[in-house]
Design a protein around this motif. Structure first.
Motif, short mmCIF file in Angstrom:
data_model
loop_
_atom_site.label_atom_id
_atom_site.label_comp_id
_atom_site.label_asym_id
_atom_site.label_seq_id
_atom_site.Cartn_x
_atom_site.Cartn_y
_atom_site.Cartn_z
N UNK A 162 7.94 -0.53 -4.35
CA UNK A 162 7.18 -2.08 -4.42
C UNK A 162 7.27 -2.65 -2.68
N UNK A 163 7.96 -1.61 -1.70
CA UNK A 163 7.48 -2.27 -0.19
C UNK A 163 6.16 -1.61 0.25
N UNK A 164 5.39 -0.40 -0.38
CA UNK A 164 3.88 0.08 -0.39
C UNK A 164 2.95 -0.87 -1.28
N UNK A 165 3.17 -0.77 -2.59
CA UNK A 165 1.91 -1.03 -3.21
C UNK A 165 2.41 -2.67 -4.00
N UNK A 166 3.56 -3.20 -3.71
CA UNK A 166 3.91 -4.37 -3.91
C UNK A 166 3.77 -4.87 -5.45
#
Length: 395
Positions: A162-166
């Motif tokens: 999630x923090x990388x590709x939402x």
């Protein structure tokens, strides 16, 4: 039984079906752990409509579970419906990445649940076809444990990605484990061919009439309990009220699923020894206590403890509610029976989740959980009083 035994009376089909569910749940939970927050925080969907989406999705799924189970009895086949259902769900989940409105989410949730509806009853009947009765609780417990191991890794992957590709990137990535599940199902699970139900299931209504009175009473009590058992989306959103951020919600859901995975197998094994009826009644009562806890919780620590309790409850109920079904009906009506059970649960899921969302929106979150606690405790008592201790298998 042509399927070879591999350990403790379990068969290769049980293992393969469990791993198929494990991979599918990785795919599903990558999406559905984040979806409530995506709906509320990105698309601006109101809580009542969240409840409507969740309820409509589950109702669609369960209606189809009823008819897919009946079709599998009529054909004397299970695997085809399982393959079709898993394939549809796998193809739909990445499309959440392109959703731009509440109506898009509703459509995709319903389509995903169509796939679940097509596969679930035939798969559950296939499990019963693949195992001897003395270890049936163990078999369903192992399947639910493996299924939920996937629900542990799914939120973990969502948390890491999630923090990388939402949101949208996580949704797209979900296709990878889903495809692996379909391939495994096609090549490793063997069809346990049975005798078609013939006149007993010449129509869905005829199949329903052939089910035992004990089973029908059982389904009515389960349906009452389901009025209290609204979508897990509300538990996640209540945790958010208590201070759990959206970015950490996948870890909380991971903890819930880890507890479920640990307890499902021993719950099924214990039910084989002490009886399925007291296990189910205990699980219903435990859910009522958990709802009371959520209603009065006041800190993130409370949310963590209550999610663990929620996991223990669901490990018991989800395992033993399935394991008891083959005890109540004849073998050639197993698909129909599982379909009736899942169909009843799904029909009640729509008003259950919609009611919970409406109570939350008007009176606050505590009202939803207090009503859930009251109904579940009543259902626990009625289960002891109304569901027979010994069951006839046919009328």
């Amino acid at each position: 039984m042509r399927n070879s035994r591999v350990a403790s009376g379990l068969t290769l089909n049980i293992i393969a079906l469990g791993v198929t569910s494990l991979l599918t749940d990785i795919s599903s939970e990558m999406v559905f752990t984040l979806l409530p927050f995506f709906m509320v925080n990105v698309l601006g969907v109101g809580m009542a409509f969240v409840g409507l989406i969740e309820g409509a999705a589950e109702a669609t799924s369960s209606l189809l579970k009823a008819f897919s189970g009946w079709f599998s009895d009529r054909a004397g086949r299970r695997k085809l419906y399982a393959v079709l259902g898993y394939s549809l769900s796998t193809s739909v989940k990445p499309l959440f990445a392109f959703a731009a409105s509440a109506s898009h989410i509703l459509t995709l949730r319903v389509l995903d649940r169509v796939g679940k509806g097509v596969r679930t009853s035939p798969r559950d009947a296939l499990i019963a076809d693949s195992i001897r009765s003395s270890v049936r609780g163990k078999a369903y417990g192992l399947h639910r444990s493996l299924d939920t191991v996937g629900a542990v890794f799914g939120p973990l992957l969502a948390f890491l990605l999630f923090p990388i590709i939402s949101y949208r990137g996580v949704f797209l990535s979900s296709i990878i484990p889903g495809l692996a599940a379909v391939i495994l199902l096609i090549f490793l699970v063997k069809e346990e061919r049975g005798t078609a139900a013939d006149k007993e299931s010449s129509s869905f209504l005829a199949g329903f009439r052939s089910l035992s009175r004990s089973f029908k009473v059982y389904v009515l009590v389960v349906a009452l309990f389901t009025l209290s058992n609204f979508s897990y989306a509300f538990f996640l959103l209540r945790a958010s009220e208590l201070g759990i951020s959206a970015s950490f919600a996948p870890l909380l859901y991971l903890l819930f699923n880890l507890v479920y995975a640990v307890f499902a197998f021993p719950a099924g094994t214990l039910a084989d020894k002490v009886g399925k009826k007291p296990m189910i009644s205990f699980g219903y009562g435990m859910f009522g206590v958990t709802c009371l806890g959520f209603a009065f919780a006041s800190s993130p620590l409370h949310a963590v403890i209550l999610f663990m309790s929620y996991g223990v409850f669901l490990a018991i109920a989800d395992t033993v509610q399935r394991a008891i079904v083959p005890d109540l009906i004849s073998a050639n009506l197993r698909g129909t029976a599982f379909g009736v059970l899942h169909g009843a649960v799904g029909l009640v899921a729509l008003p259950s989740s919609f009611l919970a969302g409406t109570l939350w929106q008007i009176y606050g979150s505590a009202a939803s959980f207090l009503v859930g606690a009251a109904v579940s405790i009543v259902a626990s008592i009625l289960f002891i009083l109304l569901v027979p201790g010994k069951h006839e298998k046919s009328n």
